[in-house]
Scaffold this motif. Structure first.
Motif, PDB file in Angstrom:
ATOM      1  N   SER A   1       1.902   1.809  -7.016  1.00 56.75           N
ATOM      2  CA  SER A   1       2.952   2.010  -8.035  1.00 56.75           C
ATOM      3  C   SER A   1       3.834   3.197  -7.670  1.00 56.75           C
ATOM      4  CB  SER A   1       2.380   2.221  -9.428  1.00 56.75           C
ATOM      5  OG  SER A   1       1.602   1.112  -9.779  1.00 56.75           O
ATOM      6  N   HIS A   2       5.071   3.172  -8.172  1.00 57.42           N
ATOM      7  CA  HIS A   2       5.966   4.248  -7.744  1.00 57.42           C
ATOM      8  C   HIS A   2       6.951   4.701  -8.810  1.00 57.42           C
ATOM      9  CE1 HIS A   2       7.877   0.457  -6.878  1.00 57.42           C
ATOM     10  NE2 HIS A   2       9.050   1.045  -6.814  1.00 57.42           N
TER      11      HIS A   2
ATOM     12  N   ARG B   1       3.540  10.500  -3.154  1.00 57.92           N
ATOM     13  CA  ARG B   1       3.159   9.305  -2.398  1.00 57.92           C
ATOM     14  C   ARG B   1       1.842   9.550  -1.650  1.00 57.92           C
ATOM     15  NH1 ARG B   1       7.427   8.152   1.323  1.00 57.92           N
ATOM     16  NH2 ARG B   1       8.256   6.469   0.055  1.00 57.92           N
TER      17      ARG B   1
ATOM     18  N   ALA C   1       2.060  -4.247   0.205  1.00 55.49           N
ATOM     19  CA  ALA C   1       3.486  -4.281   0.556  1.00 55.49           C
ATOM     20  C   ALA C   1       4.123  -2.911   0.755  1.00 55.49           C
ATOM     21  CB  ALA C   1       4.267  -5.041  -0.522  1.00 55.49           C
ATOM     22  N   GLY C   2       3.349  -1.900   1.030  1.00 51.30           N
ATOM     23  CA  GLY C   2       3.975  -0.574   1.223  1.00 51.30           C
ATOM     24  C   GLY C   2       4.820  -0.544   2.487  1.00 51.30           C
ATOM     25  N   SER C   3       5.955   0.150   2.446  1.00 55.59           N
ATOM     26  CA  SER C   3       6.822   0.117   3.625  1.00 55.59           C
ATOM     27  C   SER C   3       6.923   1.471   4.321  1.00 55.59           C
ATOM     28  CB  SER C   3       8.210  -0.371   3.230  1.00 55.59           C
ATOM     29  OG  SER C   3       8.695   0.431   2.187  1.00 55.59           O
ATOM     30  N   SER C   4       6.507   2.568   3.655  1.00 54.07           N
ATOM     31  CA  SER C   4       6.567   3.891   4.293  1.00 54.07           C
ATOM     32  C   SER C   4       5.529   3.957   5.408  1.00 54.07           C
ATOM     33  CB  SER C   4       6.249   4.963   3.247  1.00 54.07           C
ATOM     34  OG  SER C   4       4.926   4.774   2.769  1.00 54.07           O
TER      35      SER C   4
ATOM     36  N   PHE D   1       3.140  -8.248   2.792  1.00 46.49           N
ATOM     37  CA  PHE D   1       4.411  -8.768   2.285  1.00 46.49           C
ATOM     38  C   PHE D   1       5.464  -7.711   2.581  1.00 46.49           C
ATOM     39  CE2 PHE D   1       6.762  -9.105  -2.024  1.00 46.49           C
ATOM     40  CZ  PHE D   1       7.790  -9.823  -1.452  1.00 46.49           C
TER      41      PHE D   1
ATOM     42  N   TYR E   1      -1.582   7.285  -2.123  1.00 44.94           N
ATOM     43  CA  TYR E   1      -2.257   6.487  -1.089  1.00 44.94           C
ATOM     44  C   TYR E   1      -3.662   7.014  -0.785  1.00 44.94           C
ATOM     45  CZ  TYR E   1       1.550   3.263  -0.086  1.00 44.94           C
ATOM     46  OH  TYR E   1       2.473   2.253  -0.179  1.00 44.94           O
TER      47      TYR E   1
ATOM     48  N   GLY F   1       2.269   4.002   3.840  1.00 43.38           N
ATOM     49  CA  GLY F   1       2.008   2.678   3.268  1.00 43.38           C
ATOM     50  C   GLY F   1       1.586   1.684   4.340  1.00 43.38           C
TER      51      GLY F   1
ATOM     52  N   ALA G   1       4.055 -10.859  -8.532  1.00 43.87           N
ATOM     53  CA  ALA G   1       4.445  -9.461  -8.469  1.00 43.87           C
ATOM     54  C   ALA G   1       4.448  -8.956  -9.913  1.00 43.87           C
ATOM     55  CB  ALA G   1       5.815  -9.328  -7.850  1.00 43.87           C
ATOM     56  N   ASP G   2       4.372  -7.654 -10.097  1.00 44.79           N
ATOM     57  CA  ASP G   2       4.243  -7.165 -11.475  1.00 44.79           C
ATOM     58  C   ASP G   2       4.857  -5.779 -11.622  1.00 44.79           C
ATOM     59  OD1 ASP G   2       3.484  -7.530 -14.069  1.00 44.79           O
ATOM     60  OD2 ASP G   2       1.365  -7.086 -13.765  1.00 44.79           O
TER      61      ASP G   2
ATOM     62  N   VAL H   1      -1.144  -2.357  -5.211  1.00 45.46           N
ATOM     63  CA  VAL H   1       0.036  -1.489  -5.271  1.00 45.46           C
ATOM     64  C   VAL H   1      -0.387  -0.103  -5.758  1.00 45.46           C
ATOM     65  CG1 VAL H   1       1.704  -3.357  -5.621  1.00 45.46           C
ATOM     66  CG2 VAL H   1       0.709  -2.255  -7.615  1.00 45.46           C
TER      67      VAL H   1
HETATM   68  C1  LIG Z   1       8.239  -6.171  -0.665  1.00 37.77           C
HETATM   69  C2  LIG Z   1       7.611  -5.251  -1.669  1.00 37.77           C
HETATM   70  C3  LIG Z   1       7.074  -5.780  -2.851  1.00 37.77           C
HETATM   71  C4  LIG Z   1       6.475  -4.955  -3.801  1.00 37.77           C
HETATM   72  N1  LIG Z   1       5.986  -5.484  -4.963  1.00 37.77           N
HETATM   73  C5  LIG Z   1       5.479  -4.650  -5.915  1.00 37.77           C
HETATM   74  C6  LIG Z   1       5.017  -5.149  -7.173  1.00 37.77           C
HETATM   75  O1  LIG Z   1       5.051  -6.332  -7.460  1.00 37.77           O
HETATM   76  N2  LIG Z   1       4.568  -4.259  -8.080  1.00 37.77           N
HETATM   77  C7  LIG Z   1       4.504  -2.920  -7.830  1.00 37.77           C
HETATM   78  O2  LIG Z   1       4.049  -2.160  -8.683  1.00 37.77           O
HETATM   79  N3  LIG Z   1       4.928  -2.427  -6.640  1.00 37.77           N
HETATM   80  C8  LIG Z   1       5.409  -3.254  -5.701  1.00 37.77           C
HETATM   81  N4  LIG Z   1       5.857  -2.732  -4.512  1.00 37.77           N
HETATM   82  C9  LIG Z   1       5.731  -1.287  -4.303  1.00 37.77           C
HETATM   83  C10 LIG Z   1       4.681  -0.916  -3.277  1.00 37.77           C
HETATM   84  O3  LIG Z   1       3.410  -1.411  -3.596  1.00 37.77           O
HETATM   85  C11 LIG Z   1       4.600   0.583  -3.120  1.00 37.77           C
HETATM   86  O4  LIG Z   1       4.012   1.193  -4.251  1.00 37.77           O
HETATM   87  C12 LIG Z   1       5.964   1.163  -2.940  1.00 37.77           C
HETATM   88  O5  LIG Z   1       6.674   0.390  -2.008  1.00 37.77           O
HETATM   89  C13 LIG Z   1       5.869   2.608  -2.465  1.00 37.77           C
HETATM   90  O6  LIG Z   1       5.163   2.666  -1.283  1.00 37.77           O
HETATM   91  P1  LIG Z   1       5.901   2.885   0.080  1.00 37.77           P
HETATM   92  O7  LIG Z   1       6.611   4.171  -0.091  1.00 37.77           O
HETATM   93  O8  LIG Z   1       4.807   2.905   1.102  1.00 37.77           O
HETATM   94  O9  LIG Z   1       6.836   1.734   0.271  1.00 37.77           O
HETATM   95  C14 LIG Z   1       6.425  -3.555  -3.562  1.00 37.77           C
HETATM   96  C15 LIG Z   1       6.965  -3.037  -2.384  1.00 37.77           C
HETATM   97  C16 LIG Z   1       7.547  -3.861  -1.444  1.00 37.77           C
HETATM   98  C17 LIG Z   1       8.116  -3.239  -0.173  1.00 37.77           C
END
Ligand SMILES: Cc1cc2nc3c(=O)[nH]c(=O)nc-3n(C[C@H](O)[C@H](O)[C@H](O)COP(=O)(O)O)c2cc1C
Length: 438
Positions: free
Chosen positions: A138-139, A155, A227-230, A245, A159, A233, A58-59, A136
């Motif tokens: 990024s956020h 967001r 790993a996006g959760s929205s 993930f 995406y 995402g 992860a980073d 990712v």
């Molecule tokens: C379990 C998990 C692990 C993640 N690991 C990273 C990571 O290592 N580096 C990173 O820049 N973003 C990481 N993210 C962020 C996601 O890639 C994504 O940019 C962020 O969750 C926003 O998207 P979402 O609104 O769809 O969740 C992670 C998110 C989740 C849920």
């Protein structure tokens, strides 16, 4: 039991802390080698001996400074810090292993697709087909600021742009057909140029001509991890993902996520088994249950309150430094917008009557992914139960003590999973994509 096999991926960060913000202080955790290649080579060998599908880094492209508007706590107390660039570490790990998959996190917002395609294509060659790209979008504003942006784009925009980055990278990876390299010295034919094409990708934001300089790699393109959760995402993951993930607090949440995600894949016409869903899990292993509980209490006790508060501040994007950590969590007033995220990440802790400081420390032990505590048999039972009840296709394991937890897991839990027929005894294939289809 069906022939369905569990998949295991190890979570790494090139710094002191993964999910557990106290574990680096444990006497068994190595930290003095944190900037050396030996640390990373060793863990790659350990995980390959445990037949893990893959490891990934992860980073974060910056140092969290939300708490007290300063990075002093995160840096000073050893929070999540990504000290080194994993793109330079992974080739070293590839050289001391020959089966385990190797995952790199690359941001679609900050990195150019030609550069991403070239870098990952090169690594797929050098590792003989073992690369994954953790995509990712990024956020965080702190990362945006490091790359010359004042704010993160919305967001939806991130995406939409990510879709274009993926389409462009695929076009670049496909710009070389198989067999384009001829290497015929006698006839003086190095390559068959008719098998190499321009990518000519013209999106709204992304444009690239190609062809890529890198010949077609063993996997054609890296395994895509996300790993996006929205809602957006998850749709993105359902289109592209081969490994998902996810952070889910308990079995019911995992089952709901699993069903939702596989449904989204089916709606896109993808076979649900073409992507594995792996929730994060954390383990503390002991020879007996009471030893394991004491070990868990000990290591969890190493998280300090200030670091816990800094960790939550970074996650919710709101500075908690002016709040009294001894006040009950239910009385905490944070700005609208951050409260929702705080409720999610501190899920359940309010009902237990914890103070803000206790809840923050709890969060900083495992970021609220389940921490399984017990003997190897108890841990194997729990993992198998989650796997068989379709809460997941396997797990992303995050370390407590390092590298000890991974060594213990590989030596004591993996053999039980193998005996019970749910996990490979040896790698059947040689590429990461083949491992995922075991
Ligand atoms: C379990 C998990 C692990 C993640 N690991 C990273 C990571 O290592 N580096 C990173 O820049 N973003 C990481 N993210 C962020 C996601 O890639 C994504 O940019 C962020 O969750 C926003 O998207 P979402 O609104 O769809 O969740 C992670 C998110 C989740 C849920």
């Amino acid at each position: 039991m069906s022939g369905r096999k569990m998949h295991l991926v190890a979570f790494l960060m090139a710094g002191p802390t993964c999910h557990h913000h106290g574990a680096w202080r444990h006497p068994e955790t190595d930290v003095d080698d944190i900037l050396t290649p030996e640390r990373y080579e060793h863990i790659a060998r350990v995980l390959e001996a445990g037949k893990f599908d893959a490891l990934f880094f992860a980073d974060i492209l910056g140092i969290y400074d939300t708490y007290n508007s300063s990075f002093a706590t995160m840096l000073g107390r050893g929070g999540q810090l990504c000290l080194l660039d994993p793109a330079i570490i992974l080739p070293m790990m590839a050289r001391v292993t020959d089966r385990i998959g190797l995952g790199l996190t690359c941001s679609t917002t900050f990195f150019n697709p030609y550069q991403i395609a070239r870098q990952l294509g090169t690594l797929d060659h050098l590792s003989r087909g073992r690369v994954a790209w953790n995509v990712v979008a990024s956020h965080s504003t702190l990362e945006a600021n490091n790359f010359g942006l004042a704010e993160m784009p919305s967001r939806a925009h991130r995406y939409d742009r990510s879709d274009e980055v993926l389409e462009a990278c695929m076009a670049l990876w496909n710009s070389w057909d198989e067999g384009a390299l001829v290497l015929d010295k006698k006839q003086g034919i190095f390559a068959d140029a008719s098998k190499v094409h321009y990518a000519d990708y013209n999106g709204q934001w992304i444009k690239t001509r190609g062809p890529l300089t890198v010949p077609r790699s063993p996997q054609g393109h890296p395994v895509i991890m996300q790993a996006g959760s929205s809602d957006r995402g998850r749709d993105f993951g359902a289109r592209w993902g081969e490994i998902i993930f996810t952070l889910q607090h308990q079995k019911g949440d995992m089952q709901t996520f699993y069903k939702d995600f596989k449904g989204r894949m089916a709606a896109r016409g993808r076979a649900p088994e073409s992507c594995v869903v792996l929730p994060s899990i954390d383990v503390v292993i002991g020879e007996t249950e009471s030893i394991a509980r004491e070990r868990a209490d000990y290591v969890n006790g190493l998280v300090d309150t200030q670091l816990g508060m800094a960790c939550v501040s970074g996650q919710i994007g709101y500075d908690l430094s002016q709040l009294d950590p001894d006040q009950p969590l239910k009385d905490v007033k944070v700005e609208t917008g951050s409260r929702g995220t705080m409720d999610v990440i501190l899920q359940g802790t309010e009902a237990e009557g914890l103070t803000l400081g206790e809840a923050a420390r709890r969060f900083a032990t495992s970021e609220l992914c389940p921490q399984l505590v017990g003997t190897p048999e108890m841990i194997a039972d729990k993992l198998i139960d989650l796997f068989q009840d379709y809460a997941c296709d396997g797990f992303v394991l995050t370390p407590t003590t390092f590298p000890g937890m991974y060594e213990q897991f590989a030596k004591t839990v993996v053999p039980i999973l193998q005996e019970r027929g749910v996990f490979r005894k040896d790698y059947a294939g040689s590429t990461l994509r083949e491992h995922l289809q075991d």
